[in-house]
Design a protein around this motif. Structure first.
Motif, PDB file in Angstrom:
ATOM      1  N   HIS A 104      43.023  41.966  40.562  1.00 45.06           N
ATOM      2  CA  HIS A 104      41.693  42.215  40.006  1.00 45.06           C
ATOM      3  C   HIS A 104      41.273  43.677  40.150  1.00 45.06           C
ATOM      4  CE1 HIS A 104      41.466  37.792  40.527  1.00 45.06           C
ATOM      5  NE2 HIS A 104      40.599  37.841  39.533  1.00 45.06           N
ATOM      6  N   CYS A 105      41.739  44.329  41.218  1.00 42.39           N
ATOM      7  CA  CYS A 105      41.363  45.732  41.413  1.00 42.39           C
ATOM      8  C   CYS A 105      41.976  46.620  40.340  1.00 42.39           C
ATOM      9  CB  CYS A 105      41.820  46.226  42.781  1.00 42.39           C
ATOM     10  SG  CYS A 105      40.811  45.582  44.084  1.00 42.39           S
ATOM     11  N   ILE A 134      33.749  38.977  39.866  1.00 42.78           N
ATOM     12  CA  ILE A 134      34.698  39.887  40.516  1.00 42.78           C
ATOM     13  C   ILE A 134      34.588  41.306  39.939  1.00 42.78           C
ATOM     14  CG2 ILE A 134      37.151  40.362  40.907  1.00 42.78           C
ATOM     15  CD1 ILE A 134      37.516  37.315  41.273  1.00 42.78           C
ATOM     16  N   TYR A 181      31.109  50.595  48.846  1.00 40.20           N
ATOM     17  CA  TYR A 181      32.055  50.252  49.914  1.00 40.20           C
ATOM     18  C   TYR A 181      33.355  51.025  49.860  1.00 40.20           C
ATOM     19  CZ  TYR A 181      28.947  46.263  50.477  1.00 40.20           C
ATOM     20  OH  TYR A 181      27.852  45.470  50.680  1.00 40.20           O
ATOM     21  N   ILE A 209      33.480  33.669  46.036  1.00 39.50           N
ATOM     22  CA  ILE A 209      34.407  33.495  44.911  1.00 39.50           C
ATOM     23  C   ILE A 209      35.233  32.220  44.973  1.00 39.50           C
ATOM     24  CG2 ILE A 209      34.578  35.913  44.241  1.00 39.50           C
ATOM     25  CD1 ILE A 209      37.042  36.142  45.975  1.00 39.50           C
ATOM     26  N   ALA A 241      31.625  47.677  44.895  1.00 42.55           N
ATOM     27  CA  ALA A 241      32.509  48.335  45.859  1.00 42.55           C
ATOM     28  C   ALA A 241      32.657  49.819  45.522  1.00 42.55           C
ATOM     29  CB  ALA A 241      33.875  47.652  45.877  1.00 42.55           C
ATOM     30  N   GLU A 254      33.637  44.581  42.121  1.00 39.78           N
ATOM     31  CA  GLU A 254      34.394  45.833  42.128  1.00 39.78           C
ATOM     32  C   GLU A 254      33.477  47.020  41.818  1.00 39.78           C
ATOM     33  OE1 GLU A 254      37.760  46.647  42.778  1.00 39.78           O
ATOM     34  OE2 GLU A 254      37.572  44.706  43.756  1.00 39.78           O
ATOM     35  N   ILE A 310      32.901  41.541  55.052  1.00 41.23           N
ATOM     36  CA  ILE A 310      32.484  42.621  54.171  1.00 41.23           C
ATOM     37  C   ILE A 310      33.656  43.572  53.921  1.00 41.23           C
ATOM     38  CG2 ILE A 310      31.674  44.289  55.895  1.00 41.23           C
ATOM     39  CD1 ILE A 310      29.130  44.575  54.067  1.00 41.23           C
ATOM     40  N   TYR A 318      41.522  38.414  45.831  1.00 42.53           N
ATOM     41  CA  TYR A 318      40.442  37.533  45.370  1.00 42.53           C
ATOM     42  C   TYR A 318      40.908  36.087  45.249  1.00 42.53           C
ATOM     43  CZ  TYR A 318      37.262  41.388  44.366  1.00 42.53           C
ATOM     44  OH  TYR A 318      36.417  42.457  44.477  1.00 42.53           O
ATOM     45  N   GLY A 327      27.199  39.800  47.654  1.00 43.39           N
ATOM     46  CA  GLY A 327      28.077  39.653  48.824  1.00 43.39           C
ATOM     47  C   GLY A 327      28.109  38.230  49.353  1.00 43.39           C
ATOM     48  N   LEU A 328      27.111  37.423  48.996  1.00 40.06           N
ATOM     49  CA  LEU A 328      27.099  36.039  49.478  1.00 40.06           C
ATOM     50  C   LEU A 328      28.083  35.161  48.717  1.00 40.06           C
ATOM     51  CD1 LEU A 328      23.276  35.595  50.004  1.00 40.06           C
ATOM     52  CD2 LEU A 328      25.036  35.511  51.772  1.00 40.06           C
ATOM     53  N   CYS A 329      28.460  35.620  47.539  1.00 40.42           N
ATOM     54  CA  CYS A 329      29.428  34.834  46.762  1.00 40.42           C
ATOM     55  C   CYS A 329      30.787  34.962  47.426  1.00 40.42           C
ATOM     56  CB  CYS A 329      29.490  35.372  45.335  1.00 40.42           C
ATOM     57  SG  CYS A 329      30.919  34.728  44.437  1.00 40.42           S
ATOM     58  N   ARG A 352      41.098  47.139  47.340  1.00 40.94           N
ATOM     59  CA  ARG A 352      41.740  48.133  46.488  1.00 40.94           C
ATOM     60  C   ARG A 352      42.736  48.997  47.257  1.00 40.94           C
ATOM     61  NH1 ARG A 352      36.501  51.038  44.414  1.00 40.94           N
ATOM     62  NH2 ARG A 352      36.110  48.893  43.814  1.00 40.94           N
ATOM     63  N   TYR A 353      42.411  49.301  48.537  1.00 39.18           N
ATOM     64  CA  TYR A 353      43.336  50.145  49.301  1.00 39.18           C
ATOM     65  C   TYR A 353      44.612  49.392  49.659  1.00 39.18           C
ATOM     66  CZ  TYR A 353      39.846  53.631  49.082  1.00 39.18           C
ATOM     67  OH  TYR A 353      38.980  54.552  48.574  1.00 39.18           O
ATOM     68  N   GLU A 406      30.408  37.076  52.104  1.00 40.60           N
ATOM     69  CA  GLU A 406      31.128  38.327  52.335  1.00 40.60           C
ATOM     70  C   GLU A 406      30.134  39.465  52.517  1.00 40.60           C
ATOM     71  OE1 GLU A 406      33.735  38.523  48.930  1.00 40.60           O
ATOM     72  OE2 GLU A 406      35.183  37.204  49.907  1.00 40.60           O
ATOM     73  N   ASN A 453      35.951  44.148  50.700  1.00 42.82           N
ATOM     74  CA  ASN A 453      35.718  45.164  49.675  1.00 42.82           C
ATOM     75  C   ASN A 453      36.789  46.246  49.681  1.00 42.82           C
ATOM     76  OD1 ASN A 453      33.197  44.494  48.247  1.00 42.82           O
ATOM     77  ND2 ASN A 453      32.352  44.475  50.306  1.00 42.82           N
ATOM     78  N   LEU A 454      37.600  46.293  50.746  1.00 47.97           N
ATOM     79  CA  LEU A 454      38.648  47.318  50.812  1.00 47.97           C
ATOM     80  C   LEU A 454      39.938  46.856  50.149  1.00 47.97           C
ATOM     81  CD1 LEU A 454      38.001  48.620  54.419  1.00 47.97           C
ATOM     82  CD2 LEU A 454      37.348  49.660  52.253  1.00 47.97           C
TER      83      LEU A 454
END
Lengths: 243, 595, 253
Positions: free
Chosen positions: C188-189, A218, A229, A198, A225, A222, C131, C96, A194-196, C137-138, C125, C134-135
């Motif tokens: 990417h998702c 990435i 998440y 990107i 996630a 994913e 954070i 991304y 999570g610290l990355c 994708r939605y 993040e 991370n959503l």
């Protein structure tokens, strides 16, 4: 033609730049110049190198402020009308001159969950299965990505972040067609994925052209996630576990 | 007295390349306390430079392949000067060692039915090299490194061994220094495995890394071990010859295995003219047949560009002597006219990059310029073919530093599997030996203090010699006098030069401090390098014939008087003794395999 | 005492000699201009429709007094753009490539590689609000809905009074639907869903093909980001100019 080099000389106690004049030959790389200085002008100039062919990843340094392999940096790509500055990589403590103590990386490596094949798997797979792990296994462990990554370089969060090199390694193991375990919890909790943020500097400096961010970090973000998440997946897991 | 870090192990492994790592893994899995000493950082060993593949008769591409065929190729490649039992054990165990790597996570290229793919290589009669593009060595080393880390083996990185310690007749450890601090470090061990690799750095033009200075040969010899076959040094036919900074850098044999052809400055494929008597009938006679082989015609014989390395290297030299060399004194290696750009980039990615970035040559469109480069040491420490025990109690050797498997010439791809097969065996038998020892290993105080004095001497020297000047002269001496083509006069001149260089090495003065001082490292390396160089020259002088990698100008043919003997170089007082000894005799059933 | 940490800190501190500041500068200018334009467009609530074209900023149309809304949400007090714009906005904010771009240009986290940063604390993040990235994708799923409507609008843009016709606007809308599709499908998702989550791809041949295809698009995700962004502005601007009568829509067919 002669080129001027400003090379850092010193150790963990401190140091400064020293200037050297080196004749430039056709096809010469920066490491050739450093060797020439070592041979003729400063026998004790410390530099780490092994293969001088871009395969061992030993001779990383910051040439004119950019982390690079000295053996793969051709002199004709540098502006020689001004001095060429060579500094040891800034993310790790200096041992002496251009040599840094990179032992932290070896300690981190020990924490990555190892390759764990499933029981009774048939050891047959296709070329297409290894495209991904193969890219990551090109890594020559020059640690330039670790050097340029601002989480380690600027923010010095070495205790909570394993750095791009080991995110790549974890990705390579996770995507191995025969591997049976998940590394998402490790990456989230110990790896600090999570610290990355990107910003892709690791990809920019990689001498092996590994697409560190797009192909390793990435996809692993994913996967993390998926497991931690994604509210819908979380709900589904709850339901199926109870049902 | 100076502070001394001290460690005690059951098994001390010196060298962290393929053989050293495999030995350490085996010893650890047998329950030994293992210490692994690496001259560089872990994972940087010269093994990473291996490109083409690991030879093992898996029979995945050609099901006719067998250990017998691999054994036969290895023996014939070595001109039957190999230790037959070593080649025997090797050919039988290599497949299992490769499969084991895969179980540990190595990702080899695949055949269409999902098995490990195998490519053609010089001297192998079937497609036999398991490979990972053209970076097989890196894959192998990384896989072994991961296993070693996983097993928690203690690694001493950037540690250079100065002397092996003896307790009476047996080896009881080693003393050296840590590059980072310059501090001394003592290892006490019940058994020691030497896996220090080769000696390419004795030569001016070499494909070898910084580390390959031939320390192990000297360390073992000084401890009393026998060296054999020291005259056999392989010059790989295809090293880069331009630009000057990369002269000698390896161009993988995989280029030829995948269809690359050699041409002289007139554009002729000259290798058709150099097929030796022994291999007549096994290689294509015409370009047309070679082209059919390339297209996968099973009936066609392989092109002569894939002859053994000694033959190809000498052919390139000969073309040059007859005035058909390329502008920088080599031959053209052309794959652009044989294969598509995509094929080249996917099969030989690092070659593509190496030429693009270092020489501005696009190998998918232009020819490469190549010439011979010092590549591999067939000879080395004499070992038991099964246990890898040297002639000194408690000392084992594996990998390039050990001798016997390759005879007078090594086949491409045989070195990586050599590391695995005999690395494992050395680890196993060293552990067995260690388990038989009673009490803790003893280190002799007198030897320790002498070693420490020797190491500090260059700082106190009143001499004027620079370490790098002596090193440069040594490399030029070996290149000039004990190179690819030798004669008695030259080798003698070489020996004289070595003796003068020894004097100079004694007068080397080092400036600066002990922290990571390359001048100091070089100064301390010189006596070991000179010892090894002398052993090479002495053996080269004795073998008055041409065989495999050893070529004597005045004796251009092979001589039956030398066909069944090894030259043993043994320490005697301050010098060496060279002894002629018969090869171990092959049993009848084995003999049949090579005929 | 050597203090490498101190030497590498400080905004813009670097030994680089090249024009590393150029890229963040251009990004600030380009993204800043877009945000300003988009905000203005979202709040004007006018000139977003001219028969048969609907501005991509207002699609799908969920109210307002112009055009042919899909739904008429009469209770909504603001412009209909605000009802839908959060979707593409959220998609791009959590993208991304987008993240990389604005973290560098606006947050200077870092401004460029091996260049010093302004702040001391850093959580990447790993904490709120980032954070929530991370959503992504939605937002991807939702933006597929928007893209479907853009295609509907593009097709509708070829219908003039019940007959087929082609105007410059039709082509611009078609181009924008195409560009946004490329941007969305290179996400990417999607790459993850297509095959990234599978370890042994040879056992899923269909997913492998899809993954290869998305991966090939994904290599240029950043390019699609920028040209689809510009395409939306061009299309909107054109429709706006035609709607205000500043230009006359050129009919080709």
């Amino acid at each position: 033609m002669d080129a001027t080099f400003r090379i850092f000389r010193g150790n963990s106690q401190g140091g400064g730049y020293q200037e050297f004049l080196v004749p430039v030959e056709e096809g010469m790389v920066v490491l050739d110049a450093v060797h020439r200085i070592q041979e003729h002008q400063a026998n004790d100039l410390a530099v780490r190198w092994n293969c001088k062919a871009g395969k061992c990843g030993s001779c990383g340094a910051e040439v004119n402020g950019k982390p690079r392999l000295m053996c793969m940096t051709r002199m004709d790509q540098l502006p020689l009308e001004e001095p060429v500055t060579i500094h040891p990589v800034r993310t790790f403590p200096v041992i002496r001159d251009l040599v840094c103590d990179v032992s932290w990386n070896y300690e981190v490596n020990k924490r990555v969950p190892p390759f764990t094949p499933g029981e009774g798997d048939l050891w047959r797979w296709q070329q297409k299965d290894i495209e991904r792990p193969r890219e990551f296994r090109k890594c020559i462990e020059c640690f330039l990505c670790q050097t340029v990554c601002h989480v380690l370089r600027t923010h010095d969060q070495k205790s909570s972040f394993i750095g791009p090199r080991f995110l790549v390694r974890a990705a390579g193991l996770d995507m191995h067609p025969m591997d049976s375990i998940s590394r998402t919890r490790f990456l989230k909790e110990e790896g600090g994925i999570g610290l990355c943020n990107i910003t892709k500097c690791c990809t920019e400096v990689c001498p092996e052209d590994i697409h560190i961010t797009d192909d390793a970090i990435i996809p692993m973000k994913e996967r993390v996630a998926d497991d931690f998440y994604d509210p819908v997946r979380w709900l589904l897991r709850k339901i199926t576990r109870r049902g | 007295m100076e502070e001394l870090q001290s460690y005690t192990y059951d098994v001390l492994v010196i060298g962290a390349g393929g053989a050293g790592l495999r030995a350490a893994i085996e010893a650890a899995s047998q329950g030994a306390r293992v210490g692994l000493v690496s001259k560089s950082l872990l994972g940087k060993a010269h093994t990473v430079m291996a490109e083409g593949g690991i030879a093992a008769a898996l029979g995945n591409v050609h099901s006719e392949d067998s250990w017998q065929a691999h054994f036969r190729d290895t023996m014939r490649g070595g001109k039957l000067l190999n230790n037959w039992r070593m080649a025997h054990v090797y050919a039988q165990e290599a497949p299992e060692r490769v499969m084991e790597l895969e179980r540990w996570g190595a990702v080899f290229d695949r055949t269409p039915d999902g098995k490990i793919s195998q490519r053609a290589f010089g001297g192998h009669s079937y497609n036999r090299l398991a490979h990972v593009g053209d970076r097989t060595g890196l894959e192998m080393l990384r896989t072994l490194q991961d296993q070693a880390v996983y097993r928690g083996i203690e690694v001493h990185m950037e540690c250079i061994i100065h002397t092996l310690l003896r307790d009476g007749a047996r080896v009881s450890g080693a003393i050296g220094r840590l590059r980072a601090t310059g501090g001394f470090v003592l290892f006490k061990a019940r058994a020691v495995v030497l896996a220090t690799g080769g000696l390419g750095r004795l030569y001016k033009i070499t494909s070898n890394s910084w580390e390959c200075t031939g320390d192990g040969f000297a360390l073992a010899s000084l401890a009393g071990a026998d060296l054999i076959d020291m005259e056999f040094i392989q010059f790989h036919p295809t090293g880069m010859v331009w630009p000057p900074g990369v002269i000698g850098l390896l161009v993988t044999e995989g280029v030829r295995g995948d269809g690359g052809v050699l041409k002289n400055s007139r554009g002729e494929r000259f290798m058709f003219r150099y097929v030796p008597e022994m291999f007549k009938g096994e290689y294509a006679d015409t370009e047309e047949e070679a082209q059919r082989w390339l297209k996968g015609d099973g009936a066609a014989r392989r092109p002569p560009d894939l002859l053994t390395r000694d033959v190809v290297a000498k052919a390139i030299m000969q073309e040059g002597r007859e005035g058909r060399a390329t502008p920088h004194g080599g031959a053209y290696l052309d794959i652009a006219s044989q294969r598509s750009s995509d094929f080249i980039k996917s099969r030989l990615p690092s070659m593509y990059r190496q030429f693009k970035e270092l020489a501005n040559v696009d190998i998918t469109r232009e020819s490469m310029e190549v010439g011979p480069t010092c590549h591999y040491m067939m000879g080395g420490i004499r070992v038991d073919p099964e246990t890898q025990a040297t002639t000194v109690d408690g000392l084992y050797a594996a990998g390039e530093v050990a001798a016997g498997l390759h005879g007078s010439n090594r086949l491409g791809g045989n070195s990586l599997s050599d590391l695995l097969v005999f690395g494992k065996r050395a680890g196993l038998y060293a552990t067995e030996h260690a388990n038989k020892q009673r009490g803790e290993p003893v280190a002799d105080e007198a030897q320790i203090s002498q070693a420490m004095q020797e190491m500090l001497a260059p700082f106190q020297s009143s001499g004027e010699e620079g370490p790098f000047d002596v090193l440069r002269d040594l490399r030029e001496t070996m290149q000039q006098y004990v190179g690819i083509i030798r004669n008695e006069g030259d080798v003698k001149k070489g020996l004289e030069a070595i003796s003068r260089l020894k004097d100079r090495a004694g007068r080397v003065r080092v400036t600066g401090t002990r922290e990571y001082n390359p001048g100091w490292d070089t100064a301390l390396q010189l006596p070991l390098m000179l010892t090894t160089a002398e052993a090479v020259a002495l053996a080269a002088l004795e073998r008055r014939e041409s065989r495999g990698a050893h070529t004597r100008e005045e004796y251009p043919g092979s001589d039956d008087a030398f066909s069944k003997v090894n030259f043993v170089v043994r320490r005697s007082g301050e010098g060496f003794l060279v002894v002629k000894e018969p090869l171990p005799e092959m049993p009848q059933d084995i003999k049949k395999l090579v005929e | 005492m050597q203090d490498t940490a101190a030497r590498r800190k400080g905004v813009g501190k670097t030994e680089r000699r090249d024009t590393w500041w150029l890229q963040p500068l251009l990004t600030v200018v380009a993204l800043g201009a877009f945000v300003a334009y988009a905000t203005w467009v979202a709040f004007t609530g006018d000139n977003y429709w001219v028969e048969p074209y609907l501005s991509p900023f207002y699609s799908p149309l969920l109210g307002g007094n112009l055009g042919e809304p899909v739904l008429k949400l009469r209770w909504w007090p603001f412009t209909p753009a605000i009802l839908v714009l959060w979707v593409p906005l959220g998609f791009r904010l959590t993208c991304y490539y987008g993240r990389r771009t604005y973290y560098r240009a606006f947050f200077w986290d870092p401004p460029a590689c091996a260049v010093g940063e302004p702040r001391k604390g850093y959580h990447g993040e790993s904490r709120f609000p980032f954070i929530l990235q991370n959503l992504h994708r939605y937002f991807f799923y939702l933006s597929l809905v928007v893209v479907a409507f853009l295609w509907y609008d593009a097709v509708r843009g070829f219908v003039f009074d019940g007959r087929f016709g082609v105007g410059v606007g039709s082509l611009l809308l078609l181009a924008e639907a195409l560009l946004l599709s490329m941007y969305s499908l290179s996400c990417h998702c999607l790459r993850h869903v297509a095959g990234g989550c599978v370890d042994c791809l040879s056992r899923r041949p269909a997913r492998y093909r899809l993954w290869r295809w998305v991966s090939a698009l994904n290599a240029n995700h950043g390019l699609w980001f920028w040209i689809s962004l510009s395409g939306a502005v061009v299309a909107d601007l054109y429709i706006r100019l035609v709607a205000t009568g500043a230009v006359i829509d050129l009919r080709i067919v």
